[in-house]
Design a protein around this motif. Structure first.
Motif, mmCIF file in Angstrom:
data_model
loop_
_atom_site.group_PDB
_atom_site.id
_atom_site.type_symbol
_atom_site.label_atom_id
_atom_site.label_comp_id
_atom_site.label_asym_id
_atom_site.label_seq_id
_atom_site.Cartn_x
_atom_site.Cartn_y
_atom_site.Cartn_z
ATOM 1 N N CYS B 186 -39.924 -48.542 16.003
ATOM 2 C CA CYS B 186 -41.281 -47.995 15.880
ATOM 3 C C CYS B 186 -41.234 -46.583 15.314
ATOM 4 N N GLY B 187 -40.243 -45.804 15.771
ATOM 5 C CA GLY B 187 -40.107 -44.433 15.284
ATOM 6 C C GLY B 187 -39.854 -44.401 13.789
ATOM 7 N N ALA B 188 -39.013 -45.331 13.304
ATOM 8 C CA ALA B 188 -38.709 -45.381 11.875
ATOM 9 C C ALA B 188 -39.964 -45.703 11.082
ATOM 10 N N LEU B 189 -40.741 -46.709 11.547
ATOM 11 C CA LEU B 189 -41.952 -47.076 10.819
ATOM 12 C C LEU B 189 -42.969 -45.945 10.849
ATOM 13 N N THR B 190 -43.053 -45.262 12.020
ATOM 14 C CA THR B 190 -43.974 -44.130 12.114
ATOM 15 C C THR B 190 -43.573 -43.042 11.116
ATOM 16 N N GLY B 191 -42.262 -42.809 10.995
ATOM 17 C CA GLY B 191 -41.773 -41.821 10.044
ATOM 18 C C GLY B 191 -42.115 -42.206 8.613
ATOM 19 N N LEU B 192 -42.008 -43.503 8.322
ATOM 20 C CA LEU B 192 -42.325 -43.994 6.986
ATOM 21 C C LEU B 192 -43.801 -43.753 6.675
ATOM 22 N N LEU B 193 -44.654 -44.043 7.679
ATOM 23 C CA LEU B 193 -46.090 -43.828 7.494
ATOM 24 C C LEU B 193 -46.385 -42.347 7.283
ATOM 25 N N ALA B 194 -45.675 -41.494 8.030
ATOM 26 C CA ALA B 194 -45.877 -40.055 7.876
ATOM 27 C C ALA B 194 -45.483 -39.624 6.463
ATOM 28 N N TYR B 195 -44.445 -40.255 5.922
ATOM 29 C CA TYR B 195 -43.977 -39.933 4.576
ATOM 30 C C TYR B 195 -45.032 -40.298 3.533
ATOM 31 N N TRP B 196 -45.763 -41.400 3.791
ATOM 32 C CA TRP B 196 -46.793 -41.857 2.858
ATOM 33 C C TRP B 196 -48.105 -41.099 2.986
ATOM 34 N N SER B 197 -48.258 -40.346 4.066
ATOM 35 C CA SER B 197 -49.579 -39.796 4.355
ATOM 36 C C SER B 197 -49.846 -38.547 3.529
ATOM 37 N N ASN B 198 -51.135 -38.197 3.395
ATOM 38 C CA ASN B 198 -51.471 -36.929 2.755
ATOM 39 C C ASN B 198 -51.539 -35.832 3.824
ATOM 40 N N ASP B 199 -51.822 -34.608 3.400
ATOM 41 C CA ASP B 199 -51.740 -33.476 4.329
ATOM 42 C C ASP B 199 -52.692 -33.611 5.514
ATOM 43 N N GLN B 200 -53.911 -34.024 5.246
ATOM 44 C CA GLN B 200 -54.895 -34.139 6.323
ATOM 45 C C GLN B 200 -54.458 -35.185 7.335
ATOM 46 N N GLN B 201 -53.961 -36.319 6.836
ATOM 47 C CA GLN B 201 -53.523 -37.396 7.736
ATOM 48 C C GLN B 201 -52.331 -36.940 8.577
ATOM 49 N N LEU B 202 -51.435 -36.200 7.923
ATOM 50 C CA LEU B 202 -50.259 -35.719 8.639
ATOM 51 C C LEU B 202 -50.675 -34.784 9.772
ATOM 52 N N ARG B 203 -51.672 -33.963 9.485
ATOM 53 C CA ARG B 203 -52.195 -33.025 10.470
ATOM 54 C C ARG B 203 -52.829 -33.791 11.646
ATOM 55 N N ASP B 204 -53.629 -34.808 11.300
ATOM 56 C CA ASP B 204 -54.249 -35.646 12.341
ATOM 57 C C ASP B 204 -53.176 -36.276 13.230
ATOM 58 N N LEU B 205 -52.165 -36.794 12.558
ATOM 59 C CA LEU B 205 -51.085 -37.494 13.270
ATOM 60 C C LEU B 205 -50.363 -36.551 14.230
ATOM 61 N N THR B 206 -50.045 -35.362 13.734
ATOM 62 C CA THR B 206 -49.341 -34.388 14.563
ATOM 63 C C THR B 206 -50.163 -34.020 15.795
ATOM 64 N N PHE B 207 -51.469 -33.763 15.539
ATOM 65 C CA PHE B 207 -52.307 -33.374 16.665
ATOM 66 C C PHE B 207 -52.466 -34.515 17.661
ATOM 67 N N TRP B 208 -52.588 -35.722 17.127
ATOM 68 C CA TRP B 208 -52.717 -36.870 18.045
ATOM 69 C C TRP B 208 -51.465 -36.986 18.913
ATOM 70 N N SER B 209 -50.300 -36.789 18.274
ATOM 71 C CA SER B 209 -49.059 -36.988 19.025
ATOM 72 C C SER B 209 -48.799 -35.852 20.009
ATOM 73 N N LEU B 210 -49.614 -34.794 19.970
ATOM 74 C CA LEU B 210 -49.471 -33.745 20.973
ATOM 75 C C LEU B 210 -50.548 -33.837 22.049
ATOM 76 N N GLY B 211 -51.495 -34.727 21.861
ATOM 77 C CA GLY B 211 -52.473 -34.976 22.906
ATOM 78 C C GLY B 211 -53.612 -33.996 22.944
ATOM 79 N N SER B 212 -54.796 -34.494 23.302
ATOM 80 C CA SER B 212 -55.956 -33.628 23.455
ATOM 81 C C SER B 212 -57.039 -34.383 24.218
ATOM 82 N N LEU B 213 -57.810 -33.623 24.988
ATOM 83 C CA LEU B 213 -58.948 -34.247 25.680
ATOM 84 C C LEU B 213 -60.230 -34.001 24.905
ATOM 85 N N ASN B 214 -60.086 -33.405 23.704
ATOM 86 C CA ASN B 214 -61.244 -33.169 22.877
ATOM 87 C C ASN B 214 -61.901 -34.505 22.538
#
Lengths: 316, 360
Positions: B186-214
């Motif tokens: 799963c980690g490898a596929l997630t990394g692959l998706l991160a590689y394909w993503s644009n800057d905004q998506q990468l930012r979303d992904l990073t923030f999601w993976s750090l958690g928020s109650l927003n």
């Protein structure tokens, strides 16, 4: 009293190898049955089959009139307690907590002063009361073993409220105990048997086995090769064959309890002693004069240890 | 010492331990309530504590209390659901951690071992990166990310469970290894998706993976409740069984525990609880390890106490962390995972240094 367990033609096969082969055994209530045999003879596997932990490949086991396979786990837990060979504890419980686990998994009515009394009595019986507040993993191996003995006693005591037929299985219960506690534990096992419970124990010390057993069972390569009165089994000579050693069978006074002396050991003793005069040569070797005057009765009480074996009523 | 004296000593020790446990339960409950209230009072719009109390009283049916409608809206529809969700997520994560440690008989186990987090992470990455392209209509809705994360976590756990179960018996050792394998994939596929993503998506992904109650609201809060509540009810049954399991699986069976049932139930509950937490608040690390260990150091390893107390502490910790996350750099917000680890780790180390006696 009837038999707690009736097992017929048990087989337990892994791959193509029979770990237990055609074993037929019954554990009558109120008797202490001791199983001996070399390493890998299938003793522990037989015990695990009889306790319900393993399912036999074929054969039938009837426990207290019911099929063992169909008995629910919770009821089985009230009917029999098992002290396994080696138990590792994952978290830092105290001795008192470990013993209580034996009580608390069995049901809800295990609180209050009545439960405290059962736990205290079992701790005392296993001579571990003075360590009750210590963390389990800080104890020595023998002390840990006594803790588990107290735990299975607790389980039996709790199960006794609802079940009349019970059994206790002990897999090498004295393996890491000192001499006094070996005797203490086997004394307790005898008393438990006397109170109407079927007890099965696996031992390696033949002399302890003979001294305590109502019935001796010898296993070899998965089979039960002899069973019956300990003296008769020993006299049959099969023990020496099974273990592949020379044994000398003697008798210790006062009750002429059979006593086994491994031959190799005797030879070494003889080699150290100066050659006796000719007229003394045929004296039986092990019964020395000192032995008869010493406290040689194996079921010795433990003087000075309050409450451990005197005036002991087992069940609260 | 004579036998009777020793026995009295033991009884005294035991009752002392019970009193201590009771005291800690009381303190933790008070701490939770206090933090709950503080977290509702503090926020971007200043509202006095007395007024907050008035609003809460009015909402719970008391007449004759006056309050401004806009303040009531802020409290009841923004802060209260957020704090409640935080408590639920924290409690769910802490209980899941304690359950995993009991089941794997290992103080280092955490819910990640059964693949929920990695599966959910992959699904979330897929939702963020591919969602817009593959299903533009669904992606505009709010549901794709949480639902995807929940299902992803569940599927990963089911896969690991299926791999490690043979003849109706689950091998915990196999499960551990299968979790590592599935996690790596799963980690490898997630990394692959991160590689394909644009800057905004990468930012979303990073923030999601750090958690928020927003973005907490009542519907999310209510969605988790049906899982957190059964966890609380089942703890007495599971607590006893897990205590026996600490002796080993064979011993637990001898003591009357239906080992396979306990395993399946625990894994199922943990997968659901963590899946829902991750879906509604992203990945929040460390609560599942810190909370149970802190309780173990305070009251001992008895699971019947450990499970409910870890829930209380986990909930309180997450409320506190969220409070810091949204006030430290206000009006911006820090990722929740940063706070839980930055505060949780030193606190954990301090506990280890001062209170640890022997093994955990």
């Amino acid at each position: 009293m009837g038999a707690f367990i009736e097992a017929r033609a048990l087989y337990y096969t892994v791959g193509h190898q029979n770990i237990v082969e055609n074993a037929t055994i019954s554990l009558p209530a109120g008797r202490l049955i001791i199983v001996v045999g070399p390493n890998g003879a299938g003793k522990s596997t037989l015990l695990r089959l009889l306790s319900g932990e393993l399912r036999p490949t074929s054969g039938s086991i009837v426990c207290a009139g019911e099929k063992l396979q169909g008995t629910p786990t919770w009821r089985l837990a009230r009917r029999r307690a098992v002290m396994a060979q080696a138990t590792q504890l994952a978290f830092p419980f105290t001795v008192n907590e470990v013993v209580r686990i034996g009580l608390e998994t069995l049901g809800a009515n295990t609180r209050g002063s009545e439960a405290d009394a059962i736990v205290a009595q079992c701790l005392r019986r296993a001579d571990i009361l003075q360590l009750a507040c210590r963390k389990y993993h800080t104890l020595s191996g023998g002390e840990q073993q006594r803790t588990h003995f107290a735990r299975v006693l607790c389980q039996l005591a709790a199960g006794r409220r609802s079940e009349s037929a019970q059994a206790l299985y002990l897999d090498e219960p004295v393996a890491s105990l000192d001499l006094r506690h070996q005797l203490m534990l086997l004394d307790a096992a005898r008393e438990i048997a006397k109170s109407g419970i079927a007890v099965m124990a696996i031992l390696h010390d033949l002399n302890l086995a003979v001294a305590y057993a109502d019935e001796l069972v010898v296993m070899h390569a998965g089979r039960i090769v002899a069973s019956g009165n300990p003296a008769d089994v020993l006299a049959g000579g099969i023990v020496a064959d099974v273990f592949g050693v020379d044994l000398r069978l003697c008798a210790t006074p006062p009750g002429n309890t059979p006593f086994v002396l491994p031959h190799g050991h005797a030879r070494r003793v003889a080699w150290r002693l100066p050659t006796p005069p000719v007229e003394n040569r045929f004296q039986p070797l092990p019964i020395q004069e000192g032995a008869t005057t010493q406290r040689s009765e194996p079921r010795a009480t433990l003087p000075g240890i309050e409450n451990t074996s005197m005036s002991f009523s087992f069940w609260p | 010492m004579s036998g009777a004296a020793i026995e009295a000593d033991v009884l005294q020790h035991v009752s002392g331990m019970r009193r201590r446990a009771f005291l800690i339960i009381l303190l933790l409950a008070l701490l939770s309530i206090l933090l709950f209230f503080i977290a509702i009072v503090i926020g971007a719009v200043p509202i006095a504590p007395a007024r907050v109390l008035a609003i809460l009283l009015k909402a719970s049916g008391f007449q004759g209390v006056e309050s401004r409608a806009s303040d009531a809206n802020v409290i009841l529809n923004i802060r209260l659901p957020r704090v409640a969700l935080g408590f639920e997520v924290g409690a769910a994560l802490a209980v899941s951690g304690a359950l995993m440690q009991g089941l794997f008989r290992n103080p280092l186990a955490d819910p990640g071992l059964i693949g929920v987090s990695s599966g959910a992470g992959l699904a979330a990455a897929a939702a963020i990166v591919l969602g817009g392209k593959l299903a533009p209509n669904v992606a505009s809705g709010f549901a794709l990310l949480p639902v995807g994360a929940f299902l992803g976590g569940l599927i990963a756990t089911l896969l690991i469970y299926a791999i490690s179960t043979r003849d109706g018996r689950t091998s915990m050792a196999t499960m551990l290894l299968a979790g590592v394998g599935v996690g790596a994939f799963c980690g490898a596929l997630t990394g692959l998706l991160a590689y394909w993503s644009n800057d905004q998506q990468l930012r979303d992904l990073t923030f999601w993976s750090l958690g928020s109650l927003n973005g907490a609201n009542w519907s999310k809060t209510m969605m988790i409740a049906p899982i957190v509540l059964p966890l609380a009810v089942l703890t007495s049954f599971l607590g006893r069984s897990l205590n026996a399991l600490a002796l080993g699986e064979a011993e637990a069976y001898h003591l009357g525990v239906r080992v396979q049932l306990v395993k399946s139930l625990t894994i199922g509950l943990v997968a659901l609880a963590v899946g829902l937490s991750v879906a509604s608040a992203g990945v929040i690390s460390f609560i599942g390890i810190v909370a149970p260990h802190a309780i173990r150091l305070l009251v001992g390893p008895d699971n019947r106490l450990l499970l409910p107390l870890a829930a209380l502490l986990g909930g309180a910790l997450l409320i506190g962390a969220d409070l810091l996350a949204r006030t430290l750099v206000a009006p911006a917000e820090l990722p929740l995972g940063v706070i839980t680890s930055a505060i949780g780790a030193p606190f954990f180390l301090w506990l280890l240094l001062t209170r640890s006696r022997g093994l955990l």
